[in-house]
Design a protein around this motif. Structure first.
Motif, short mmCIF file in Angstrom:
data_model
loop_
_atom_site.label_atom_id
_atom_site.label_comp_id
_atom_site.label_asym_id
_atom_site.label_seq_id
_atom_site.Cartn_x
_atom_site.Cartn_y
_atom_site.Cartn_z
N SER A 234 0.86 -1.20 0.00
CA SER A 234 0.00 0.00 0.00
C SER A 234 0.89 1.25 0.00
O SER A 234 1.65 1.43 -0.94
N HIS A 235 0.75 2.12 1.00
CA HIS A 235 1.72 3.19 1.25
C HIS A 235 1.64 4.37 0.29
O HIS A 235 2.10 5.46 0.59
N MET A 236 1.07 4.20 -0.90
CA MET A 236 1.01 5.29 -1.89
C MET A 236 -0.43 5.60 -2.22
O MET A 236 -1.21 4.70 -2.52
N MET A 237 -0.77 6.88 -2.21
CA MET A 237 -2.11 7.27 -2.62
C MET A 237 -2.25 7.05 -4.13
O MET A 237 -1.37 7.43 -4.89
N THR A 238 -3.33 6.39 -4.53
CA THR A 238 -3.58 6.24 -5.97
C THR A 238 -5.01 6.69 -6.24
O THR A 238 -5.91 6.35 -5.48
N GLU A 239 -5.19 7.44 -7.29
CA GLU A 239 -6.52 8.00 -7.59
C GLU A 239 -7.58 6.91 -7.76
O GLU A 239 -8.72 7.08 -7.37
N GLU A 240 -7.19 5.79 -8.36
CA GLU A 240 -8.16 4.72 -8.64
C GLU A 240 -8.29 3.73 -7.48
O GLU A 240 -9.03 2.76 -7.59
N GLY A 241 -7.55 3.96 -6.40
CA GLY A 241 -7.61 3.05 -5.25
C GLY A 241 -6.62 1.91 -5.38
O GLY A 241 -6.30 1.23 -4.40
N TYR A 242 -6.14 1.67 -6.59
CA TYR A 242 -5.14 0.62 -6.82
C TYR A 242 -4.29 0.98 -8.03
O TYR A 242 -4.71 1.82 -8.84
N LYS A 243 -3.13 0.36 -8.12
CA LYS A 243 -2.28 0.61 -9.28
C LYS A 243 -1.36 -0.59 -9.49
O LYS A 243 -0.67 -1.01 -8.55
N TYR A 244 -1.39 -1.15 -10.69
CA TYR A 244 -0.41 -2.18 -11.06
C TYR A 244 0.83 -1.50 -11.62
O TYR A 244 0.72 -0.59 -12.44
N HIS A 245 1.99 -1.93 -11.15
CA HIS A 245 3.23 -1.31 -11.59
C HIS A 245 3.96 -2.20 -12.61
O HIS A 245 3.70 -3.40 -12.68
N PHE A 246 4.87 -1.62 -13.33
CA PHE A 246 5.78 -2.33 -14.25
C PHE A 246 5.04 -3.05 -15.39
O PHE A 246 5.55 -3.99 -15.97
N GLY A 247 3.80 -2.64 -15.68
CA GLY A 247 3.07 -3.22 -16.80
C GLY A 247 2.73 -4.68 -16.65
O GLY A 247 2.44 -5.37 -17.63
N GLU A 248 2.80 -5.21 -15.44
CA GLU A 248 2.36 -6.59 -15.23
C GLU A 248 1.69 -6.71 -13.86
O GLU A 248 1.46 -5.71 -13.20
N GLU A 249 1.37 -7.94 -13.46
CA GLU A 249 0.59 -8.09 -12.24
C GLU A 249 1.43 -8.46 -11.02
O GLU A 249 0.92 -8.93 -10.02
N LYS A 250 2.75 -8.23 -11.11
CA LYS A 250 3.62 -8.69 -10.03
C LYS A 250 3.73 -7.71 -8.87
O LYS A 250 4.23 -8.06 -7.81
N CYS A 251 3.31 -6.49 -9.08
CA CYS A 251 3.38 -5.51 -8.00
C CYS A 251 2.14 -4.62 -8.03
O CYS A 251 1.91 -3.87 -8.97
N LEU A 252 1.33 -4.78 -6.98
CA LEU A 252 0.08 -4.03 -6.89
C LEU A 252 0.10 -3.11 -5.68
O LEU A 252 0.45 -3.53 -4.58
N THR A 253 -0.25 -1.84 -5.89
CA THR A 253 -0.47 -0.92 -4.78
C THR A 253 -1.97 -0.84 -4.51
O THR A 253 -2.76 -0.68 -5.44
N LEU A 254 -2.34 -0.97 -3.24
CA LEU A 254 -3.75 -0.85 -2.82
C LEU A 254 -3.86 0.32 -1.86
O LEU A 254 -3.06 0.43 -0.92
N PHE A 255 -4.82 1.18 -2.07
CA PHE A 255 -5.02 2.30 -1.16
C PHE A 255 -6.49 2.35 -0.79
O PHE A 255 -7.35 2.38 -1.67
N SER A 256 -6.79 2.31 0.50
CA SER A 256 -8.18 2.07 0.91
C SER A 256 -8.81 3.22 1.69
O SER A 256 -9.82 3.02 2.35
N CYS A 257 -8.21 4.41 1.65
CA CYS A 257 -8.94 5.55 2.22
C CYS A 257 -9.35 6.51 1.12
O CYS A 257 -8.56 7.33 0.65
N PRO A 258 -10.64 6.38 0.68
CA PRO A 258 -11.15 7.25 -0.38
C PRO A 258 -11.26 8.68 0.12
O PRO A 258 -11.41 8.90 1.32
#
Ligand SMILES: [Mn+2]
Length: 302
Positions: A234-258
């Motif tokens: 988590s740790h990073m604010m993302t506008e969509e609430g989540y973000k996949y990094h590096f163009g694949e599914e190996k690293c996902l950021t989840l942010f749960s405070c809208p």
């Protein structure tokens, strides 16, 4: 301690008596202390990112995604600060942990430490709610017992921040002495503070002043060496609430405070992982302002 009574009270957003809070924190700490640095979890499981004291939105997560008890949850840390209901948010999750020890895993975030809590909200909140700051000491003591990571089906690693040169394998996490304050540097710090970056393949200094930025190549090396498929952090604010990094599914950021800090434009997200490790993301909007208590929000921040 009657845990159902405490859960009901917290759910109604009522302040716990000092003694009840102390007991809750002691009991929670005792339980968390017995867990290893890395907790092994079997799917199905739901994963939740930063909460940051937004208690109304935390309750909404359980409303839309199911309750602890019916469903297993992993929380990635940062329960406190920024939002105005840090004590309720952490207290409620801890009470759930006591009631359903195997159904909720609570990891440590970088905000679960004294230096950030003195500046970003928790200490102020304690001064507002209680007659002295003893509860801050008890909370910090409990934070120092939170596990650092979870691994789902020997495949997906959940942590708050990320990796670094000092974290080459899972063993490097398992050997951290976690029962203490987060230091200013080192692998403990990196685990809670690092972020992925597309700018380099290896590592780069982090603008946060703690942790590092890690690239695609070093993440893949870490995953391969550790026999894992991916990380969720988590740790990073993302506008969509989540973000996949590096163009694949190996690293996902989840942010749960809208609507982060009550003025952001972001939504929140929760990740559900089924028994076969299929993923589904649930994106949700913040509880509307008129339905939440905003009396302690400093609106001139807008
Ligand atoms: Mn964080």
């Amino acid at each position: 301690m009657n845990i159902d009574k405490i859960l009901n009270k917290l759910k109604k957003k009522e302040t716990l008596e000092t003694n009840d809070l102390k007991l809750l924190l002691e009991k929670g700490a005792e339980l968390l202390k017995s867990e290893p640095n890395i907790v092994h979890v079997t799917s199905p499981v739901a994963i939740v990112g930063d909460v940051h004291g937004q208690f109304y939105d935390l309750l909404k997560i359980f409303e839309i995604n199911g309750d602890v008890g019916d469903k297993k949850y992993i929380f990635l840390g940062d329960y406190v600060n920024r939002g105005t209901f840090s004590i309720l948010s952490f207290g409620y999750l801890l009470a759930l942990k006591i009631k359903f020890p195997d159904q909720i895993i609570m990891l440590r975030g970088n905000h679960e430490c004294r230096s950030l809590c003195e500046v970003y909200g928790l200490k102020n909140e304690i001064e507002r709610v209680y007659s002295n700051t003893d509860p801050l000491d008890w909370l910090i003591e409990t934070f120092c017992t939170l596990p650092l990571g979870a691994i789902i089906n020997n495949s997906i690693l959940c942590i708050h921040g990320g990796i670094s040169e000092l974290i080459e394998t899972i063993t490097d996490i398992e050997t951290i002495d976690r029962f203490r304050e987060v230091p200013k540097s080192g692998k403990f710090t990196d685990l809670l503070w690092s972020d992925p970056t597309e700018e380099v393949q290896l590592y780069k200094e982090s603008p946060r002043g703690a942790g590092v930025l890690f690239g695609k190549k070093v993440l893949n090396q870490f995953l391969e060496k550790s026999n894992l498929t991916s990380i969720v952090r988590s740790h990073m604010m993302t506008e969509e609430g989540y973000k996949y990094h590096f163009g694949e599914e190996k690293c996902l950021t989840l942010f749960s405070c809208p609507k982060y800090c009550y003025y952001g434009t972001n939504v929140g997200a929760v990740l559900n992982i089924d028994k076969d490790l299929n993923r589904s993301l649930k994106v949700f909007e913040a509880v509307p302002d008129e339905e939440r208590d905003l009396s302690f929000v400093c609106l001139d921040k807008k």
